[in-house]
Design an enzyme around this catalytic site. Structure first.
Site, mmCIF file in Angstrom:
data_model
loop_
_atom_site.group_PDB
_atom_site.id
_atom_site.type_symbol
_atom_site.label_atom_id
_atom_site.label_comp_id
_atom_site.label_asym_id
_atom_site.label_seq_id
_atom_site.Cartn_x
_atom_site.Cartn_y
_atom_site.Cartn_z
ATOM 1 N N ALA A 39 -49.772 -30.366 67.821
ATOM 2 C CA ALA A 39 -48.846 -29.236 67.720
ATOM 3 C C ALA A 39 -48.911 -28.344 68.955
ATOM 4 O O ALA A 39 -49.722 -28.555 69.857
ATOM 5 C CB ALA A 39 -49.165 -28.448 66.458
ATOM 6 N N HIS A 40 -48.091 -27.317 68.958
ATOM 7 C CA HIS A 40 -47.992 -26.426 70.123
ATOM 8 C C HIS A 40 -49.316 -25.733 70.438
ATOM 9 O O HIS A 40 -50.056 -25.348 69.562
ATOM 10 C CB HIS A 40 -46.881 -25.394 69.952
ATOM 11 C CG HIS A 40 -46.853 -24.664 68.657
ATOM 12 N ND1 HIS A 40 -45.902 -23.718 68.362
ATOM 13 C CD2 HIS A 40 -47.652 -24.733 67.572
ATOM 14 C CE1 HIS A 40 -46.125 -23.246 67.161
ATOM 15 N NE2 HIS A 40 -47.155 -23.840 66.661
#
Lengths: 342, 342, 342
Positions: A233-234
């Protein structure tokens, strides 16, 4: 290729006739005459005895009477080199006229860009880069020397990919992070405008997704190897030489150290840290930080031996339950007798 | 951009010098001179004190002496707006001559269709639609205004996609549902001829798969946000403003309500219903219906507090087991003594 | 189409007026006048009574007074055939001029190759093969008759795909297996130079990944059906007519038998064998071999009934813990009294 040449290439010690011609590499079971094969450990000696290979690679200390062999300190490393000898990387094919190259792209030497690959404005491509059909390289992306992007890989705008990187087909680098905030009536998108930075010698499997950072960067450091279907994820950081096995997912802003092993189907909650050299067993759910060097498993994660002990006790749980019921009755009986006696 | 203009744009209250020029948006750690940054909550005040940002967004009630700031009731919403101010969506680029547009396609205004995108016969595209390279829009598909399909997104024949939808790269909408019936000698395919309907303002991550219905439709209602690698099987209905986190899978004919939160790596068995506002913890296995508003976790799912209590007890299980063993012995001893006494 | 014609096509027994014109197939709920619908089992009789369908398919032994119906021994099989009658497969469209066909490709009759599909050097394509936009067929790949590769499917070099195979969009066949060996300073890639062999009548969902073997082959045998997001690592063998549900992952060199059912989100450790006809429950973690015909669940897997019993006991664990505590006190009290008496 002569067996003696192979021995020299891989730095092993030749035993027996080095003039044997070797034309293929194969497993012990599939090998035919002219093949070289690997005995990785003593326990597969039976297979070696039945193998039709013309030569073998053996761990130092083992020997074989049926055919010439090369003795190697690290036979698996030697075998990897032998496979490459017989299956060299393809030579550069140039830029196909049906590839789409937008303006201001800076190109390296000896590239291979297939038809239907797309290279966005201002991208920088290193020497000997290979872009297969359906690859999308967004605007301003940097791709290092000798990097291979397999069919339908997507590298979104602004990402940086290092040298000697291999990304298998269908993997998405730089998709939007999953960031929303409730504004009273709806989930408002927090624009994801950061980038992804992938270090040298990283390899990534098929159909992975590595999201761009909200701001700043999501980073995979050099030498890390990622299996299929991994979700990063980010704003995550993954250290050097770390292994992440298939179908594992990292939530936002997770920090993974160097030389970590994350087995398959693991989930890691957001903002956690996993220290250098930690090992996490398959299917674990990581909900707290993990110390460097720790070996953990389970959901929530516990030291691996403790987790195994719990698993073992769990098997006995229905029995424990019955025992406790019968103990209750016995004690009731004892207490009744005592009160009768009193 | 002047800080006072930003304050006006995001509807916050300016404190300090509004004439400061702001040229970028960054995190507290990465901010440099000329940046605006966010203090999301009081606990990160340390980072604010070390930040090099020239201005801040603060929650109402907090203040800062080192630089001018904008005070906001919902600072995260304000920050999302500021990021968009500095990173506007790209302007329309028209239809590339290497895009493939089949016959009878109805096109909107100001579209962006890149090279190697494919639009099938009879598709209807709204205004300002963006189709990136490698996008496949099947025959008869409808795409609403302002919708963005990232590289290599596939929308199969007959599906309907609403307005302002964002679908990240590699996601497949309208694949065949997994429906077979054993006919005595083989698994016979039940043809999957329904469609997928995606409402307005839905966002979908990278490499997801949303299957078409057998008959009828699979539906994702407006405002719902879906992370990477989410699997939604045939004939599911997902309500409005629901969040589905990465690597979660819904089996066939599942009904999810509005404002539900499904965390990551959850599995939901077929034909189940999850009521409005329910929250399901990560890695859960949902095998029965979940009431509206319930908070559940585990496999099978239980009320979240109960599940945590069980997890806690589980830690003690090897100890409980030992205790039960020792109790058995003690009671045996007591019973033996009693029978001796009798 | 007349109802009597449908009855003949599917081999069912017509009851009532066979001259009714049927123009569509629909679920009981969605059916309108002119539709035929299915009552799969007696328990949905209510829906049948409210349905607007003009005719029904019923299980042998049931009847219906409101409309004509076709009585079938296996109504689901009959219904699958009826759906196909009203939704025939598309007719061949030829080879689009924007498809990329490299040299020495051997083509079949009546193929459909869309724009932006890529067929590599020396590939062999059977009759009536369909390649959708964005499909990549690598050098030397064989594709059997009547096989359909949906948009953006990737079949890497040297793989073999059988007849009547359907592969949904975004699936990667023949990506590199995840094989590395530590050489003292880095994870050295073991080149993955084997292939993938997919048998006749196999169907594979969207966004799957089936890795090529290190040497030799990864094999999916005939009639097996695979759902979305399934990960099959290098050197696995999957038998005939096996079902693998979504998001399940097989580690390297796993052997799955015939007629096995692997439910969703399962992980199987490397080199394990799962025997013919075995059934593994969803979310299981398979860490040891599974006998033919066994029904197992959990992590580690246990016989399904035992696993359910443990799950049930688990619910009572906090209570058991309390009971054990109180038993300890009671026994302490009894022992204290005894020592007082003595």
């Amino acid at each position: 290729m002569k067996l003696s040449d192979i021995a020299e290439c891989i730095g092993g010690i030749l035993h027996g006739d080095g003039s044997v011609e070797i034309s293929a590499v194969a497993s012990l079971e599939d090998a035919t005459c002219g093949s070289i094969s690997l005995l990785a450990s003593k326990k597969h000696t039976d297979k070696l005895l039945q193998s039709k290979a013309s030569a073998f690679i053996l761990p130092a200390g083992l020997s074989c009477e049926k055919a010439p062999f090369i003795s190697c300190e690290n036979p698996m490393v030697a075998f990897a080199k032998v496979i490459r000898l017989f299956h060299p990387l393809p030579s550069p094919k140039g830029i196909d006229e049906d590839a789409v190259i937008e303006k201001d792209v800076k190109s390296g030497q000896d590239m291979t860009i297939y038809a239907n690959a797309f290279v966005g404005e201002g991208a920088i491509l290193g020497d000997r880069v290979s872009l297969y059909p359906g690859v999308y390289v967004g605007a301003g992306v940097t791709i290092g020397d000798d990097t291979i992007l397999c069919p339908n890989v997507v590298i979104n705008d602004g990402s940086e990919v290092g040298k000697r990187v291999v990304i298998n087909a269908g993997t998405i680098v730089g998709g939007e992070g999953y960031g929303f905030v409730w504004d009273g009536t709806k989930h408002l998108k927090i624009p994801q405008v950061g980038k992804v930075v992938i270090g040298d010698d990283v390899e990534i499997g098929a159909n992975c997704a590595i999201d761009r950072a909200t701001l700043g960067k999501t980073e995979i450091k050099k030498g890390t190897k990622i299996d299929n279907f991994v979700h990063i994820a980010h704003n995550c950081t993954v250290g050097e030489n770390t292994l992440i096995v298939a179908q594992t997912g990292l939530s936002g802003s997770v920090e993974i150290g160097n030389n970590v092993i994350l087995s398959g189907q693991i989930a890691v909650s957001d903002h956690l840290k996993i220290g250098d050299g930690a090992i996490v067993a398959g299917k674990s759910g990581v909900t707290k930080n993990i110390e460097a060097g720790a070996k953990v498993g389970g959901f929530p994660t516990r030291p691996i031996m403790e987790w195994k002990r719990i698993q073992k006790s769990l098997e006995k749980l229905p029995e424990i339950r019955k025992t406790v019921d019968s103990l209750c009755k016995k004690i009731q009986k004892i207490e009744d007798e005592e009160s009768n006696n009193a």
